[in-house]
Design a protein around this motif. Structure first.
Motif, PDB file in Angstrom:
ATOM      1  N   ASN B 151      14.398   3.070  -1.279  1.00 14.12           N
ATOM      2  CA  ASN B 151      12.724   3.685  -1.135  1.00 14.12           C
ATOM      3  C   ASN B 151      11.715   3.026  -1.215  1.00 14.12           C
ATOM      4  O   ASN B 151      10.837   3.249  -0.398  1.00 14.12           O
ATOM      5  CB  ASN B 151      13.087   5.013  -1.959  1.00 14.12           C
ATOM      6  N   ARG B 159      10.855   6.126   4.528  1.00 11.94           N
ATOM      7  CA  ARG B 159      11.549   6.759   2.783  1.00 11.94           C
ATOM      8  C   ARG B 159      12.265   8.273   3.305  1.00 11.94           C
ATOM      9  O   ARG B 159      13.102   8.700   3.096  1.00 11.94           O
ATOM     10  CB  ARG B 159      10.443   6.918   2.043  1.00 11.94           C
ATOM     11  N   THR B 190      11.089  10.979  -2.784  1.00 10.63           N
ATOM     12  CA  THR B 190      10.638  10.059  -2.333  1.00 10.63           C
ATOM     13  C   THR B 190       9.369   9.196  -2.592  1.00 10.63           C
ATOM     14  O   THR B 190       8.854   7.852  -2.496  1.00 10.63           O
ATOM     15  CB  THR B 190      10.667  10.523  -0.397  1.00 10.63           C
TER      16      THR B 190
END
Lengths: 232, 232
Positions: B151, B159, B190
């Motif tokens: 991420n 993401r 995220t």
DNA sequence: TTATATTTATGATTTATGTCAGTTTTTATT
DNA sequence: AATAAAAACTGACATAAATCATAAATATAA
């Protein structure tokens, strides 16, 4: 009856990981006779992500850095540090038989290598040992996750401040670093570009929050650093 | 001799975590007679970070989300999801006696609660059980760390694409989500602002990569999503 | 020592992402 | 069904942070 010297080596080792105190003398002697002692020079790769797991390593002296690689190692992310008394490779136990994280020597390192099959056998036969290993694994992964989340919530100044504080307290055990930690290392630890690391270390130095001598950092104004870490 | 019904409940439970298969019938019956069955409604808090650890929980139905809180819960970061057959609270074992991560019900959930003292007793007495728990802990924490690093290397589009793919494959087990996952959930998973999540989900919808019906996501163009996840 | 590579530094520029403010839609509650 | 509350959306704007280009300083090797 005199104990053989090789056993005493492990028995008296002052850098033994805590869990080895749970082993019986017989079990510890198994470790002692089969373990390998290895020396790595600063920068050398100790363990390579993607290879087969063959051992668990104990750091006797020096500091190793644990990192994850992506896209043929152009992208790296430092996730942990190992210092004397800590084990390398617990995250690979009973997981895949593939090494999950690369490890390299941040400083010269002396390590003990224990065959993974012996280590897993010990786990399977000694529940106190296994329980202690669970403790270590949880401690480590909670710290990694915690660092990462805190890092993510901060802006760049806060990230560097936070990283310096954590390194001082938990890795180098001193506000006066005796280990070279490059700008790139900071970047890979805090998920930012090394250009930004350069800039921010510069401002910290200009503001007399840290000193940098021969590439080594010394914390001068810790309260200020803590404040930056908190707010930024 | 007929087994008491309460024991059969656990013995025949189809959502038992793997490690419980390592318990002897006697041990499993200990779990069976003392366990509590609890129902949580969507959104309810199952476990609160900072409280004393009292239990290990097994998800029987539904999905729970695990998250870390900072600064009086204004800042949250989702770190994991638990679905049927998975245990909640392994990260707290033998660590501090304080709950490390909050958990809430993403959907209505049925859980079994096992007294932490019983769970730790089982660990101390049954090495096969302990070994299986090590396996679970490692599996979980490696996944969490892996998700986070991936991420971090991506930009916002990547993401969201990555998050959707992981949710589909490992959490909801379907490209056609039947679970409401809010913009804020995406943001907390995220590490981005919910405004940005809104924007990006919008572009994904406009580009016919996903559909959103009644707030539920369906993946339309998976290869495209994979590509965005890879490059972005 | 010189030469070469690596790391550090700095300014100009571009880009990505967050923030703010206001609106609309959806969901929950009475 | 009516109301309140929460979530989703949109555009304008500010700003944080990366990138690029290039130079200086160190470290490493020949």
């Amino acid at each position: 009856m005199e104990k053989p010297e090789i056993l005493l080596q492990c028995l008296n080792c002052s850098n033994k990981a805590e869990c080895f105190n749970r082993l019986s003398p017989k079990e510890l002697s198994e470790v002692a006779v089969s373990k390998l002692s290895i020396h790595y020079k600063k920068g050398e790769i100790i363990r390579k992500q993607g290879t087969f797991v063959s051992s668990i390593l104990l750091v006797k002296t020096g500091i190793a850095k644990v990192y994850k690689e992506f896209d043929h190692a152009e992208n790296r992310s430092i996730i942990d540090f190992k210092k004397p008394g800590q084990l390398i490779g617990l995250a690979d136990i009973f997981n895949a038989s593939i090494v999950q994280y690369s490890v390299s020597a941040l400083t010269d390192c002396e390590l003990c290598s224990i065959d993974i099959r012996l280590f897993e056998k010990l786990l399977n036969n000694n529940v106190d040992f296994a329980v202690d290993v669970i403790k270590s694994i949880n401690f480590q992964s909670n710290n990694i996750i915690d660092f990462n989340i805190k890092n993510n919530f901060k802006q760049l100044h806060g990230r560097i401040a936070h990283a310096i504080l954590v390194l001082a307290e938990f890795v180098f055990d001193s506000d006066d670093f005796d280990v070279a930690f490059t700008r790139r290392d900071f970047a890979e630890l805090t998920n930012m570009s090394s250009m930004s690391v350069v800039r921010i270390l510069k401002t910290f130095r200009d503001d007399q929050i840290i000193e940098i001598k021969n590439g080594l950092i010394r914390i001068v104004d810790k309260p200020k650093l803590e404040q930056i870490s908190r707010i930024g």
